[in-house]
Design a protein around this motif. Structure first.
Motif, mmCIF file in Angstrom:
data_model
loop_
_atom_site.group_PDB
_atom_site.id
_atom_site.type_symbol
_atom_site.label_atom_id
_atom_site.label_comp_id
_atom_site.label_asym_id
_atom_site.label_seq_id
_atom_site.Cartn_x
_atom_site.Cartn_y
_atom_site.Cartn_z
ATOM 1 N N ARG A 292 66.726 55.248 48.724
ATOM 2 C CA ARG A 292 66.103 55.832 47.283
ATOM 3 C C ARG A 292 65.398 56.895 47.597
ATOM 4 O O ARG A 292 64.762 57.056 48.432
ATOM 5 N N TYR A 293 65.180 57.812 46.456
ATOM 6 C CA TYR A 293 64.355 58.909 46.388
ATOM 7 C C TYR A 293 63.062 58.503 46.347
ATOM 8 O O TYR A 293 62.632 57.552 45.826
ATOM 9 N N LYS A 294 62.140 59.170 47.183
ATOM 10 C CA LYS A 294 60.741 58.763 46.869
ATOM 11 C C LYS A 294 59.744 60.027 46.572
ATOM 12 O O LYS A 294 60.016 61.075 47.048
ATOM 13 N N PRO A 295 59.092 60.076 45.409
ATOM 14 C CA PRO A 295 58.379 59.205 44.940
ATOM 15 C C PRO A 295 59.453 58.477 43.887
ATOM 16 O O PRO A 295 60.444 59.282 43.578
ATOM 17 N N PRO A 296 59.273 57.318 43.120
ATOM 18 C CA PRO A 296 57.995 56.552 43.120
ATOM 19 C C PRO A 296 58.121 55.829 44.515
ATOM 20 O O PRO A 296 58.948 55.267 45.052
ATOM 21 N N LEU A 297 56.982 55.623 44.769
ATOM 22 C CA LEU A 297 56.736 54.634 46.083
ATOM 23 C C LEU A 297 56.939 53.047 45.792
ATOM 24 O O LEU A 297 56.837 52.897 44.589
ATOM 25 N N TRP B 15 48.347 47.878 50.488
ATOM 26 C CA TRP B 15 48.140 46.634 49.890
ATOM 27 C C TRP B 15 47.123 47.172 48.309
ATOM 28 O O TRP B 15 47.156 46.533 47.589
ATOM 29 N N GLN B 16 45.925 48.038 48.608
ATOM 30 C CA GLN B 16 45.102 48.324 47.610
ATOM 31 C C GLN B 16 46.057 49.032 46.622
ATOM 32 O O GLN B 16 45.914 48.714 45.355
ATOM 33 N N THR B 17 47.067 49.752 46.891
ATOM 34 C CA THR B 17 47.943 50.661 45.619
ATOM 35 C C THR B 17 48.580 49.491 45.093
ATOM 36 O O THR B 17 48.693 49.607 43.742
ATOM 37 N N VAL B 18 49.140 48.297 45.553
ATOM 38 C CA VAL B 18 49.967 47.435 45.099
ATOM 39 C C VAL B 18 48.992 46.596 44.027
ATOM 40 O O VAL B 18 49.109 46.255 42.875
ATOM 41 N N ALA B 19 47.860 46.350 44.547
ATOM 42 C CA ALA B 19 46.726 45.459 43.791
ATOM 43 C C ALA B 19 46.321 46.230 42.554
ATOM 44 O O ALA B 19 46.183 45.778 41.474
ATOM 45 N N ASP B 20 46.218 47.609 42.542
ATOM 46 C CA ASP B 20 45.650 48.485 41.563
ATOM 47 C C ASP B 20 46.779 48.664 40.562
ATOM 48 O O ASP B 20 46.467 49.197 39.469
ATOM 49 N N ALA B 21 48.059 48.682 41.070
ATOM 50 C CA ALA B 21 49.377 49.146 39.976
ATOM 51 C C ALA B 21 49.379 48.127 38.916
ATOM 52 O O ALA B 21 49.113 46.645 39.126
ATOM 53 N N GLU C 151 56.691 51.255 42.408
ATOM 54 C CA GLU C 151 57.942 50.687 41.708
ATOM 55 C C GLU C 151 58.735 50.537 42.816
ATOM 56 O O GLU C 151 59.415 51.207 43.365
ATOM 57 N N GLY C 152 58.937 49.087 43.103
ATOM 58 C CA GLY C 152 59.631 48.761 44.476
ATOM 59 C C GLY C 152 60.604 47.723 43.855
ATOM 60 O O GLY C 152 61.546 48.207 43.230
ATOM 61 N N LEU C 153 60.579 46.509 44.366
ATOM 62 C CA LEU C 153 61.808 45.653 44.369
ATOM 63 C C LEU C 153 61.895 45.257 42.613
ATOM 64 O O LEU C 153 60.691 44.866 42.058
ATOM 65 N N PHE C 154 63.007 45.544 42.062
ATOM 66 C CA PHE C 154 63.214 45.300 40.660
ATOM 67 C C PHE C 154 62.266 46.062 39.929
ATOM 68 O O PHE C 154 61.821 45.658 38.794
ATOM 69 N N GLY C 155 61.856 47.292 40.486
ATOM 70 C CA GLY C 155 61.234 48.204 39.560
ATOM 71 C C GLY C 155 59.506 47.685 39.682
ATOM 72 O O GLY C 155 58.697 48.401 38.858
ATOM 73 N N LYS C 156 59.297 46.536 40.220
ATOM 74 C CA LYS C 156 57.728 46.322 40.228
ATOM 75 C C LYS C 156 56.973 46.729 41.610
ATOM 76 O O LYS C 156 57.461 46.707 42.549
ATOM 77 N N PRO C 157 55.799 46.612 41.583
ATOM 78 C CA PRO C 157 54.975 46.808 42.620
ATOM 79 C C PRO C 157 55.051 45.945 43.719
ATOM 80 O O PRO C 157 55.105 44.847 43.531
ATOM 81 N N THR C 158 55.521 46.424 44.910
ATOM 82 C CA THR C 158 55.974 45.819 46.137
ATOM 83 C C THR C 158 55.015 46.311 47.424
ATOM 84 O O THR C 158 55.170 47.606 47.872
ATOM 85 N N VAL C 159 54.712 45.176 47.870
ATOM 86 C CA VAL C 159 54.340 45.375 49.302
ATOM 87 C C VAL C 159 55.604 45.349 50.276
ATOM 88 O O VAL C 159 56.405 44.476 50.214
ATOM 89 N N VAL C 160 55.855 46.346 51.291
ATOM 90 C CA VAL C 160 56.606 46.380 52.026
ATOM 91 C C VAL C 160 56.234 46.490 53.509
ATOM 92 O O VAL C 160 55.616 47.506 53.701
#
Ligand SMILES: Cc1cc2nc3c(=O)[nH]c(=O)nc-3n(C[C@H](O)[C@H](O)[C@H](O)COP(=O)(O)O)c2cc1C
Ligand code: SF4
Length: 517
Positions: A289-294, A165-171, A298-307
């Protein structure tokens, strides 16, 4: 005159053994006998072996009756059901049933207790308290609480939720997303379903907390298509939350905007892998998908995403309500809090058991599960879904602790425990693991796509006793290649159940020929 409340679960497992017929029979009988009742369709308490589990509220106490059939209803009424009367099927007060009261029910505490699609009932049971507290304390305090609680992902990998969550908040970025993984594809697992059918608003509150904490305005629940009842319950819960101002713009005047959409999966196991799930959510084929990016970057539609898994997200309101320190005081070592273990396979009392980490597999199988359904000795238990190792009878004393399981080359995963008695042939189970991977592989990388098919062939040769020793060595080599070179845990962990059979049940290859699979 107050009408007597009767609870009959509207939950997939209960319905599969006749709960709807029981509800209809109760309504008809009450009408025919002129008894005013209020029929409440609650969720399941998770004691699946007692379904359909009917409760009657008498003087504020809920009296339970187990394994009720529609054919029992007139007899039950004649025995004074509405007064909690004696009957063969009477179990006594629900809050005295040993299977339930011996658990640590923190995340699932509302399941069975409340009416899932009543905002009033939800709010009367601490619903949205944690969110209101979060509006007071601010997003950082939520992330700090999740970090301090030690909450780790309940979907399989056990990654600390607060760090994610911190990673998404900081992205950087204006648009962020919260996605809930409700694909629940592991064999012998059903905790996500019980939670969503029994406490859908609890999951929505968890999503609101996640969205508020990381700065997301939109959430998605990726639900497996095999759960049609869950779909209708979640759909209605989302509508209810919107109608009452708990989803949408400016939630309860807080200035926070958040909405949730339900997305139905495509029936593929690998769509539960987080990046394949994101692809599927975007409308593409569910390929890893390849990781990174996490996804956090770069998640849903390339945006920071909590999964996060359903149970992870649904645990958060409790972390806030109980306090992070109290939550962290439960469990062992780095495995904090509780997990909803699920007992399935050859087990007498199958169902969900929420317990603090540290309980052993043997305790779960014997004390809650009552041993095997066949009454024969336990030969093995597969913990953690189809990619989890088969534990031997001796290994059942391993405490359920992520690190203790890693030490024995096993995993806790989503907490599913599938039990086998001494008639099971484990060579067939090794074959099944490889075959499952071959069928469910997304096909992106060679070790998994080709390796699993070759794995089935090698095991078939071992079972047929064609150069068994040479094929044994080949299978070990193949497992090493799949583990080391696969792109995701599908190919990377299929070797775990296979190796556990090679290591502990190798003699079963000699006796596998001619045994029914
Ligand atoms: C093949 C495969 C299938 C998976 N299936 C699921 C699933 O059905 N549900 C789930 O929550 N996680 C599943 N996972 C784990 C997810 O990739 C991811 O770790 C998880 O959703 C993250 O949430 P958590 O940190 O709350 O556990 C799967 C992983 C793999 C490799
Ligand atoms: S390991 Fe299997 S499921 Fe995972 S990316 Fe490779 S082919 Fe796809």
């Amino acid at each position: 005159m107050a009408r007597t409340k009767i609870f009959v679960p509207r939950e997939t497992a209960a319905i599969s053994v006749g709960a709807d017929d029981v509800a209809i029979a109760i309504a008809r009988h009450a009408k025919a006998t002129g008894n005013g009742i209020q029929l409440v369709r609650n969720g399941s308490w998770g004691a699946t072996w007692l379904e359909p589990l009917v409760e009657v509220e008498v003087d504020g106490k809920r009296i339970a009756y187990g394994n009720v059939e529609a054919a029992d209803i007139s007899d039950l009424f004649a025995s004074g059901l509405l007064e909690g009367g004696e009957h063969d099927k009477r179990l006594g007060p629900i809050d005295e049933i040993p299977y339930l009261i011996s658990q640590d029910r923190w995340t699932f505490w509302r399941c069975g207790l409340v009416e899932p699609l009543s905002i009033d009932d939800f709010c009367a049971h601490q619903g949205f308290n944690a969110l209101e507290q979060a509006f007071e304390s601010g997003p950082d305090a939520v992330i700090d609480a999740v970090k301090e609680s030690g909450l780790r992902g309940r979907g399989g990998a056990g990654f600390p939720a607060g760090i994610k969550w911190q990673t998404v908040a900081d992205a950087p970025g204006e648009q962020k997303y919260v996605t809930v993984n409700a694909d629940e594809g592991d064999s012998g697992t059903f905790s996500d379903r019980i939670l969503m059918e029994g406490d859908p608003l609890g999951l929505i509150e968890g999503m609101l907390l996640a969205g508020f904490a990381v700065g997301a305005s939109r959430g998605y629940v990726y639900l497996r298509s095999e759960y049609p009842l869950t779909r209708s319950i979640m759909t209605r819960a989302i509508e209810l939350a919107r109608e009452t101002g708990w989803l949408g713009d400016d939630i309860q005047g807080s200035g926070f905007d958040f909405d949730v959409e339900l997305h139905i999966g495509a029936g593929s196991y690998v769509c539960g892998e987080e990046t394949a799930m994101l692809e599927s959510l975007e409308g593409k084929a569910g390929i890893v998908r390849y990781k990174p990016p996490l996804p956090a970057i770069e998640g849903l539609f390339g945006k920071p995403t909590v999964v996060n898994n359903v149970v992870t997200i649904a645990s958060v309101p409790n972390v806030i309500n109980l306090g992070a320190n109290r939550y962290a005081s439960y469990g062992v070592n780095r495995s904090k809090g509780t997990l909803a273990f699920q007992l399935a396979g050859n087990i007498k009392r199958g169902g969900l058991v929420e317990k603090a980490f540290g309980v052993t597999v043997r305790e779960l199988i014997n004390d809650w599960g009552g041993g095997t359904a066949s009454g024969r000795p336990v030969k093995a238990a597969q913990v953690g879904g189809p990619l989890g190792a088969y534990l031997t009878a001796e290994q059942l004393d391993t405490p359920l602790d992520y690190e203790a399981f890693t030490e024995i080359d096993a995993m806790i995963g989503h907490g599913g425990i599938v039990v086998f008695d001494d008639t099971a042939n484990m060579a067939h189970q090794a074959r099944f693991a490889m075959e499952f991977c071959a069928i469910e592989s997304c096909g992106k990388c060679t070790p998994c796509r080709i390796g699993s098919t070759r794995g089935v062939e090698v095991i078939d040769r071992m079972i047929a006793d064609e150069n068994r020793n040479d094929n044994y060595d080949l299978l070990v080599e193949l497992c090493n290649t799949m583990e080391g070179a696969s792109l995701c845990a599908m190919g990377g962990m299929t070797p775990y159940p296979v190796r556990s059979v090679l290591k502990y049940f190798a003699e079963d290859f000699a006796s596998a020929q001619g045994v029914d699979q």
